[in-house]
Design a protein around this motif. Structure first.
Motif, PDB file in Angstrom:
ATOM      1  N   ASP A 104       0.878  -1.165   0.000  1.00  0.00           N
ATOM      2  CA  ASP A 104       0.000   0.000   0.000  1.00  0.00           C
ATOM      3  C   ASP A 104       0.918   1.217   0.000  1.00  0.00           C
ATOM      4  O   ASP A 104       1.395   1.637   1.046  1.00  0.00           O
ATOM      5  CB  ASP A 104      -0.907  -0.023   1.229  1.00  0.00           C
ATOM      6  CG  ASP A 104      -1.910   1.124   1.238  1.00  0.00           C
ATOM      7  OD1 ASP A 104      -1.887   1.944   0.295  1.00  0.00           O
ATOM      8  OD2 ASP A 104      -2.708   1.205   2.186  1.00  0.00           O
ATOM      9  N   HIS A 105       1.181   1.756  -1.170  1.00  0.00           N
ATOM     10  CA  HIS A 105       2.284   2.680  -1.451  1.00  0.00           C
ATOM     11  C   HIS A 105       3.579   1.863  -1.451  1.00  0.00           C
ATOM     12  O   HIS A 105       3.624   0.747  -0.936  1.00  0.00           O
ATOM     13  CB  HIS A 105       2.355   3.843  -0.473  1.00  0.00           C
ATOM     14  CG  HIS A 105       1.192   4.799  -0.599  1.00  0.00           C
ATOM     15  ND1 HIS A 105       0.900   5.459  -1.774  1.00  0.00           N
ATOM     16  CD2 HIS A 105       0.240   5.178   0.299  1.00  0.00           C
ATOM     17  CE1 HIS A 105      -0.174   6.207  -1.593  1.00  0.00           C
ATOM     18  NE2 HIS A 105      -0.592   6.048  -0.354  1.00  0.00           N
ATOM     19  N   SER A 106       4.620   2.434  -2.012  1.00  0.00           N
ATOM     20  CA  SER A 106       5.811   1.632  -2.263  1.00  0.00           C
ATOM     21  C   SER A 106       7.015   2.532  -2.487  1.00  0.00           C
ATOM     22  O   SER A 106       7.064   3.668  -2.015  1.00  0.00           O
ATOM     23  CB  SER A 106       5.574   0.750  -3.502  1.00  0.00           C
ATOM     24  OG  SER A 106       5.373   1.586  -4.646  1.00  0.00           O
ATOM     25  N   TRP A 107       7.990   2.010  -3.231  1.00  0.00           N
ATOM     26  CA  TRP A 107       9.189   2.782  -3.591  1.00  0.00           C
ATOM     27  C   TRP A 107       8.852   3.982  -4.463  1.00  0.00           C
ATOM     28  O   TRP A 107       9.670   4.878  -4.639  1.00  0.00           O
ATOM     29  CB  TRP A 107      10.203   1.884  -4.292  1.00  0.00           C
ATOM     30  CG  TRP A 107       9.609   0.892  -5.257  1.00  0.00           C
ATOM     31  CD1 TRP A 107       9.444   1.048  -6.607  1.00  0.00           C
ATOM     32  CD2 TRP A 107       9.083  -0.400  -4.941  1.00  0.00           C
ATOM     33  NE1 TRP A 107       8.858  -0.061  -7.168  1.00  0.00           N
ATOM     34  CE2 TRP A 107       8.619  -0.978  -6.156  1.00  0.00           C
ATOM     35  CE3 TRP A 107       8.957  -1.136  -3.760  1.00  0.00           C
ATOM     36  CZ2 TRP A 107       8.052  -2.242  -6.213  1.00  0.00           C
ATOM     37  CZ3 TRP A 107       8.391  -2.399  -3.819  1.00  0.00           C
ATOM     38  CH2 TRP A 107       7.946  -2.931  -5.040  1.00  0.00           C
ATOM     39  N   TYR A 108       7.644   4.017  -4.999  1.00  0.00           N
ATOM     40  CA  TYR A 108       7.229   5.175  -5.806  1.00  0.00           C
ATOM     41  C   TYR A 108       6.975   6.409  -4.942  1.00  0.00           C
ATOM     42  O   TYR A 108       6.786   7.517  -5.455  1.00  0.00           O
ATOM     43  CB  TYR A 108       6.002   4.817  -6.640  1.00  0.00           C
ATOM     44  CG  TYR A 108       6.368   3.878  -7.764  1.00  0.00           C
ATOM     45  CD1 TYR A 108       7.001   4.347  -8.899  1.00  0.00           C
ATOM     46  CD2 TYR A 108       6.133   2.506  -7.661  1.00  0.00           C
ATOM     47  CE1 TYR A 108       7.392   3.489  -9.918  1.00  0.00           C
ATOM     48  CE2 TYR A 108       6.527   1.639  -8.677  1.00  0.00           C
ATOM     49  CZ  TYR A 108       7.147   2.130  -9.796  1.00  0.00           C
ATOM     50  OH  TYR A 108       7.544   1.288 -10.800  1.00  0.00           O
ATOM     51  N   HIS A 109       6.988   6.217  -3.637  1.00  0.00           N
ATOM     52  CA  HIS A 109       6.878   7.343  -2.700  1.00  0.00           C
ATOM     53  C   HIS A 109       7.966   8.386  -2.980  1.00  0.00           C
ATOM     54  O   HIS A 109       7.731   9.586  -2.845  1.00  0.00           O
ATOM     55  CB  HIS A 109       7.023   6.796  -1.270  1.00  0.00           C
ATOM     56  CG  HIS A 109       6.860   7.807  -0.186  1.00  0.00           C
ATOM     57  ND1 HIS A 109       5.640   8.119   0.372  1.00  0.00           N
ATOM     58  CD2 HIS A 109       7.762   8.594   0.453  1.00  0.00           C
ATOM     59  CE1 HIS A 109       5.803   9.042   1.302  1.00  0.00           C
ATOM     60  NE2 HIS A 109       7.075   9.348   1.374  1.00  0.00           N
ATOM     61  N   ARG A 110       9.125   7.910  -3.405  1.00  0.00           N
ATOM     62  CA  ARG A 110      10.261   8.827  -3.613  1.00  0.00           C
ATOM     63  C   ARG A 110      10.015   9.785  -4.762  1.00  0.00           C
ATOM     64  O   ARG A 110      10.415  10.959  -4.698  1.00  0.00           O
ATOM     65  CB  ARG A 110      11.539   8.030  -3.865  1.00  0.00           C
ATOM     66  CG  ARG A 110      12.821   8.881  -3.819  1.00  0.00           C
ATOM     67  CD  ARG A 110      14.035   7.982  -3.841  1.00  0.00           C
ATOM     68  NE  ARG A 110      15.284   8.691  -3.622  1.00  0.00           N
ATOM     69  CZ  ARG A 110      15.799   9.003  -2.444  1.00  0.00           C
ATOM     70  NH1 ARG A 110      15.147   8.683  -1.343  1.00  0.00           N
ATOM     71  NH2 ARG A 110      16.956   9.624  -2.337  1.00  0.00           N
ATOM     72  N   VAL A 111       9.385   9.324  -5.831  1.00  0.00           N
ATOM     73  CA  VAL A 111       9.175  10.195  -6.995  1.00  0.00           C
ATOM     74  C   VAL A 111       7.784  10.834  -6.981  1.00  0.00           C
ATOM     75  O   VAL A 111       7.404  11.509  -7.936  1.00  0.00           O
ATOM     76  CB  VAL A 111       9.393   9.422  -8.313  1.00  0.00           C
ATOM     77  CG1 VAL A 111      10.858   9.042  -8.454  1.00  0.00           C
ATOM     78  CG2 VAL A 111       8.516   8.178  -8.395  1.00  0.00           C
ATOM     79  N   LEU A 112       7.055  10.661  -5.878  1.00  0.00           N
ATOM     80  CA  LEU A 112       5.760  11.326  -5.713  1.00  0.00           C
ATOM     81  C   LEU A 112       5.797  12.208  -4.467  1.00  0.00           C
ATOM     82  O   LEU A 112       6.066  13.399  -4.555  1.00  0.00           O
ATOM     83  CB  LEU A 112       4.639  10.279  -5.632  1.00  0.00           C
ATOM     84  CG  LEU A 112       4.339   9.531  -6.935  1.00  0.00           C
ATOM     85  CD1 LEU A 112       3.341   8.404  -6.687  1.00  0.00           C
ATOM     86  CD2 LEU A 112       3.797  10.480  -7.996  1.00  0.00           C
ATOM     87  N   ASP A 113       5.534  11.634  -3.301  1.00  0.00           N
ATOM     88  CA  ASP A 113       5.476  12.427  -2.073  1.00  0.00           C
ATOM     89  C   ASP A 113       6.786  13.143  -1.760  1.00  0.00           C
ATOM     90  O   ASP A 113       6.785  14.343  -1.465  1.00  0.00           O
ATOM     91  CB  ASP A 113       5.088  11.536  -0.893  1.00  0.00           C
ATOM     92  CG  ASP A 113       3.596  11.281  -0.831  1.00  0.00           C
ATOM     93  OD1 ASP A 113       3.001  11.499   0.231  1.00  0.00           O
ATOM     94  OD2 ASP A 113       3.016  10.872  -1.852  1.00  0.00           O
ATOM     95  N   GLU A 114       7.884  12.400  -1.795  1.00  0.00           N
ATOM     96  CA  GLU A 114       9.157  13.034  -1.447  1.00  0.00           C
ATOM     97  C   GLU A 114       9.552  14.093  -2.465  1.00  0.00           C
ATOM     98  O   GLU A 114      10.210  15.071  -2.126  1.00  0.00           O
ATOM     99  CB  GLU A 114      10.252  11.974  -1.328  1.00  0.00           C
ATOM    100  CG  GLU A 114      10.078  11.052  -0.124  1.00  0.00           C
ATOM    101  CD  GLU A 114      11.247  10.099   0.057  1.00  0.00           C
ATOM    102  OE1 GLU A 114      12.408  10.548  -0.061  1.00  0.00           O
ATOM    103  OE2 GLU A 114      11.004   8.910   0.301  1.00  0.00           O
ATOM    104  N   ARG A 115       9.120  13.918  -3.691  1.00  0.00           N
ATOM    105  CA  ARG A 115       9.403  14.901  -4.739  1.00  0.00           C
ATOM    106  C   ARG A 115       8.542  16.150  -4.566  1.00  0.00           C
ATOM    107  O   ARG A 115       9.045  17.272  -4.590  1.00  0.00           O
ATOM    108  CB  ARG A 115       9.161  14.284  -6.108  1.00  0.00           C
ATOM    109  CG  ARG A 115       9.143  15.286  -7.237  1.00  0.00           C
ATOM    110  CD  ARG A 115       8.788  14.635  -8.565  1.00  0.00           C
ATOM    111  NE  ARG A 115       8.636  15.620  -9.618  1.00  0.00           N
ATOM    112  CZ  ARG A 115       8.396  15.336 -10.897  1.00  0.00           C
ATOM    113  NH1 ARG A 115       8.295  14.059 -11.269  1.00  0.00           N
ATOM    114  NH2 ARG A 115       8.274  16.293 -11.803  1.00  0.00           N
ATOM    115  N   VAL A 116       7.226  15.948  -4.384  1.00  0.00           N
ATOM    116  CA  VAL A 116       6.283  17.069  -4.407  1.00  0.00           C
ATOM    117  C   VAL A 116       6.246  17.830  -3.092  1.00  0.00           C
ATOM    118  O   VAL A 116       6.278  19.059  -3.071  1.00  0.00           O
ATOM    119  CB  VAL A 116       4.869  16.580  -4.775  1.00  0.00           C
ATOM    120  CG1 VAL A 116       3.860  17.734  -4.709  1.00  0.00           C
ATOM    121  CG2 VAL A 116       4.866  15.960  -6.171  1.00  0.00           C
TER     122      VAL A 116
END
Length: 216
Positions: A104-116
């Motif tokens: 439920d969310h994943s490594w894509y957190h880095r290029v979404l939440d951490e980015r924005v």
């Protein structure tokens, strides 16, 4: 990619209830077959807050054998995790042979939440796309099946769901000030999501778009 998604698609509750049992049974059979043959699988759930990821995971796992799968809900990395290579915490969660792991969310957190909203610099989040592709390619080459689902809804629909959840005394805790902050940045998240889907689509780890305006 997302501009071509038809968010007006609907499914009736009656049709949902009609097809669900057979699909749940089929998924159990697949879980058992993967266990018997030592095939590991990863299922990634990403998308907008309140788009239905949690509900979908709950429905998917209702009839699974709990001995055959694990579920991880991914949040901000801890301080100790920040001092290690950023994918380290995900390597610790990859499935064993025959096991299914849901994120439920994943490594894509880095290029979404951490980015924005995380203030991560471009020189840090931009190379993450290559890291992700290599990470998924390595797992796929080792025999892991990777399924990735993106749940899109409109900004208007998201706000409507936030308000509805907030009115329910048993559910209101789910919507936080941080969620509304993300909502205010919807357009920036949309830009980041479009780029993410384009740069991380691959035959070994494809994205499936789930039109999530209709709950069913």
């Amino acid at each position: 990619m997302l501009e071509n998604v038809n968010l007006k698609l609907k499914l009736s509750k009656a049709e949902f209830k009609r097809v669900l049992p057979s699909l749940q049974h089929r998924l159990y059979d697949l879980e058992k077959a993967c266990w018997d043959h030592g095939i590991a699988s990863i299922v990634v759930f990403e998308g907008w807050d309140a788009a239905g990821k949690g509900s979908s995971i709950s429905t998917l796992t209702q009839r699974l054998d709990p001995r055959g799968f694990k579920l991880y809900s991914i949040h901000e990395p801890r301080t100790s995790e920040r001092n290690k290579p950023w994918l380290w915490r995900f390597w610790l969660k990859v499935p064993n042979r025959g096991e299914m792991v849901l994120f439920d969310h994943s490594w894509y957190h880095r290029v979404l939440d951490e980015r924005v909203i995380g203030g991560l610099r471009r020189k840090t989040w931009r190379p993450a796309y290559k890291d992700i592709s290599e990470f998924e390619r390595m797992l796929a080459d080792d025999g892991t099946v990777i399924l990735k689902f993106w749940f899109p809804i409109t900004a208007k629909q998201q706000a409507k769901r936030f308000r509805a959840i907030g009115k329910n005394p048993l559910e209101s805790w789910r919507v936080t000030a941080e969620d509304w902050r993300r909502h205010a940045l919807y357009d920036k998240f949309l830009t980041a999501a479009e780029e993410m889907l384009e740069l991380t689509e691959g035959e070994f780890a494809p994205w499936t778009i789930i039109e999530a305006s209709s709950r069913w």
